[in-house]
Design an enzyme around this catalytic site. Sequence first.
Site, PDB file in Angstrom:
ATOM      1  CG  HIS A 186      -3.087   3.237   2.493  1.00  0.00           C
ATOM      2  ND1 HIS A 186      -3.580   3.153   1.313  1.00  0.00           N
ATOM      3  CD2 HIS A 186      -3.142   1.997   3.334  1.00  0.00           C
ATOM      4  CE1 HIS A 186      -3.880   1.658   1.341  1.00  0.00           C
ATOM      5  NE2 HIS A 186      -3.640   1.218   2.278  1.00  0.00           N
ATOM      6  CG  ASN A 193      -6.648  -0.972   1.637  1.00  0.00           C
ATOM      7  OD1 ASN A 193      -5.738  -0.603   0.787  1.00  0.00           O
ATOM      8  ND2 ASN A 193      -5.803  -1.471   2.719  1.00  0.00           N
ATOM      9  CB  CYS A 205      -0.924   0.133   1.262  1.00  0.00           C
ATOM     10  SG  CYS A 205      -1.946  -1.448   1.157  1.00  0.00           S
TER      11      CYS A 205
HETATM   12  N1  ACO Z   1     -17.956  -9.022  10.058  1.00  0.00           N
HETATM   13  C1  ACO Z   1     -18.306  -9.335  11.342  1.00  0.00           C
HETATM   14  N2  ACO Z   1     -17.578  -9.649  12.410  1.00  0.00           N
HETATM   15  C2  ACO Z   1     -16.013  -9.439  12.048  1.00  0.00           C
HETATM   16  C3  ACO Z   1     -15.604  -9.352  10.670  1.00  0.00           C
HETATM   17  C4  ACO Z   1     -16.509  -9.017   9.775  1.00  0.00           C
HETATM   18  N3  ACO Z   1     -16.326  -8.780   8.417  1.00  0.00           N
HETATM   19  N4  ACO Z   1     -14.102  -9.191  10.769  1.00  0.00           N
HETATM   20  C5  ACO Z   1     -13.778  -9.858  11.846  1.00  0.00           C
HETATM   21  N5  ACO Z   1     -14.985  -9.970  12.874  1.00  0.00           N
HETATM   22  C6  ACO Z   1     -14.941 -10.183  13.962  1.00  0.00           C
HETATM   23  C7  ACO Z   1     -13.761 -10.937  14.560  1.00  0.00           C
HETATM   24  O1  ACO Z   1     -13.880 -12.402  14.403  1.00  0.00           O
HETATM   25  C8  ACO Z   1     -13.830 -10.860  16.131  1.00  0.00           C
HETATM   26  O2  ACO Z   1     -14.735 -11.541  16.668  1.00  0.00           O
HETATM   27  P1  ACO Z   1     -14.383 -12.192  18.290  1.00  0.00           P
HETATM   28  O3  ACO Z   1     -14.255 -10.872  19.027  1.00  0.00           O
HETATM   29  O4  ACO Z   1     -15.660 -12.953  18.493  1.00  0.00           O
HETATM   30  O5  ACO Z   1     -13.197 -13.044  17.996  1.00  0.00           O
HETATM   31  C9  ACO Z   1     -14.400  -9.554  16.219  1.00  0.00           C
HETATM   32  O6  ACO Z   1     -15.155  -9.031  14.976  1.00  0.00           O
HETATM   33  C10 ACO Z   1     -13.169  -8.327  16.454  1.00  0.00           C
HETATM   34  O7  ACO Z   1     -12.260  -8.658  15.565  1.00  0.00           O
HETATM   35  P2  ACO Z   1     -11.085  -7.461  15.608  1.00  0.00           P
HETATM   36  O8  ACO Z   1      -9.961  -8.325  14.667  1.00  0.00           O
HETATM   37  O9  ACO Z   1     -10.645  -7.203  17.104  1.00  0.00           O
HETATM   38  O10 ACO Z   1     -11.744  -6.327  15.078  1.00  0.00           O
HETATM   39  P3  ACO Z   1     -10.976  -4.962  14.692  1.00  0.00           P
HETATM   40  O11 ACO Z   1     -11.686  -3.851  15.527  1.00  0.00           O
HETATM   41  O12 ACO Z   1      -9.505  -5.134  15.091  1.00  0.00           O
HETATM   42  O13 ACO Z   1     -10.991  -4.504  13.228  1.00  0.00           O
HETATM   43  C11 ACO Z   1      -9.967  -4.658  11.149  1.00  0.00           C
HETATM   44  C12 ACO Z   1     -10.774  -5.368  12.312  1.00  0.00           C
HETATM   45  C13 ACO Z   1     -11.001  -3.749  10.468  1.00  0.00           C
HETATM   46  C14 ACO Z   1      -9.427  -5.812  10.152  1.00  0.00           C
HETATM   47  C15 ACO Z   1      -8.890  -4.037  11.845  1.00  0.00           C
HETATM   48  O14 ACO Z   1      -8.049  -4.591  12.455  1.00  0.00           O
HETATM   49  C16 ACO Z   1      -8.012  -3.011  10.585  1.00  0.00           C
HETATM   50  O15 ACO Z   1      -8.435  -2.360   9.914  1.00  0.00           O
HETATM   51  N6  ACO Z   1      -6.752  -3.464  10.711  1.00  0.00           N
HETATM   52  C17 ACO Z   1      -5.920  -2.917   9.605  1.00  0.00           C
HETATM   53  C18 ACO Z   1      -5.911  -3.486   8.456  1.00  0.00           C
HETATM   54  C19 ACO Z   1      -5.313  -2.912   7.459  1.00  0.00           C
HETATM   55  O16 ACO Z   1      -5.332  -1.653   7.183  1.00  0.00           O
HETATM   56  N7  ACO Z   1      -4.587  -3.556   6.369  1.00  0.00           N
HETATM   57  C20 ACO Z   1      -3.921  -2.909   5.509  1.00  0.00           C
HETATM   58  C21 ACO Z   1      -3.574  -3.945   4.379  1.00  0.00           C
HETATM   59  S1  ACO Z   1      -2.602  -2.923   3.318  1.00  0.00           S
HETATM   60  C22 ACO Z   1      -1.802  -3.915   2.238  1.00  0.00           C
HETATM   61  O17 ACO Z   1      -0.571  -3.848   2.349  1.00  0.00           O
HETATM   62  C23 ACO Z   1      -2.405  -4.669   1.490  1.00  0.00           C
END
Ligand code: ACO
Length: 345
Positions: A272, A302, A132
Amino acid sequence: MSPHRSPRFKNPRALHNYQGRSCSIAAVGSYVPERILTNFDLEKMVNTSDAWITERTGVQQRRLAAADEFTSDLAAKAARRAMERGRISPEQIDLIIVATITPDTPFPATACWVQEKIGASRAAAFDLEAACSGFIYGLEVGQQFIMSRTYETVLVIGAEKLSSIIDWTDRNTCVLFGDGAGAVVLQHRDGAHGVLTACLGADGRRADLLSLPGGGSRQPASSRTVADRLHYLRMSGKETFKSAVTAMCTAAQESLRRCELDIAQIACIIPHQANQRIINAVAERLGARPSQLFVNLQKYGNTSAASVPIALDEAVSGGRIQRGDLVLMVGFGGGLTWGAAIIEW
Ligand code: ACO
């Protein structure tokens, strides 16, 4: 007075290299595929909800490329739009850099497919992979060729067909990403500072946070890698989130420090477009006002290397950025990699 010595702010590039010339973004363009996939569509595919996705990420919909539409097609369309706006002919282009993690093929480079599609037959062409952060890396690499007077016109494109590496059964990742492309034409412009500085960084110790494990020389494609779903993007969401905030703040602050600028002097911040909560946390730590931020992730999710140039294009077309404005672009991605750049528009 030389334009590089304008008292308005310090241009570290000019001070460190009086022989070099400045590099400006002469034109910007973007393209997103037609098909829209909403959160409600995703509700029918995995166990998720519009409410969860909107609250945790800010994303409402994303674009998906057609089966016969490749990363090079998205890239070529974005490039053509930038070239039309800047009245740049294909023959003028000296170099094409495509930042992508979803190349058409492992080789040849997607930049070569793009070169053929836009008819830039004089241009050298290569891909750059910094996930990214790829566009900001590409901007920094491309501007070196302008600054050193090696080339007159460089095309830098961020383009992704992330839908091709998403596991559509994994709710942890499939709700976050989308397809698209953004492109800029780099040239020297008399009297303009253009790119003032760019700060790039990487931490390979955290390479495992975000990766596509299969299909490379570590785990060449085999029936086992396919069965184990190793050809899909994998991510540790929570850890990536924390690293993203720290990395983006560090890069942005270092860029501001080098230019002796205060965040209040930045007219538009283009982060980003990964997650609204990441953007909010970064803005708060930087002391930025919400009105300084440009956010369009609700429409596209994203799009990795394409996210910053798509947002830049929309900010410029929408009048959010005017000639002479200071723009801060900041991103992070797999690697881990991160980068920030400050430009005078
Ligand atoms: N729908 C419903 N529930 C979900 C989903 C979904 N799509 N995804 C995860 N959950 C659940 C999980 O299973 C978890 O359940 P549990 O508590 O029973 O275990 C709960 O929601 C909370 O999950 P978390 O992982 O703690 O959620 P978080 O608040 O951290 O959000 C997210 C997850 C959105 C992925 C966040 O961590 C994030 O944005 N991380 C950064 C991602 C990113 O920017 N990546 C960049 C990629 S860039 C590249 O180089 C390609």
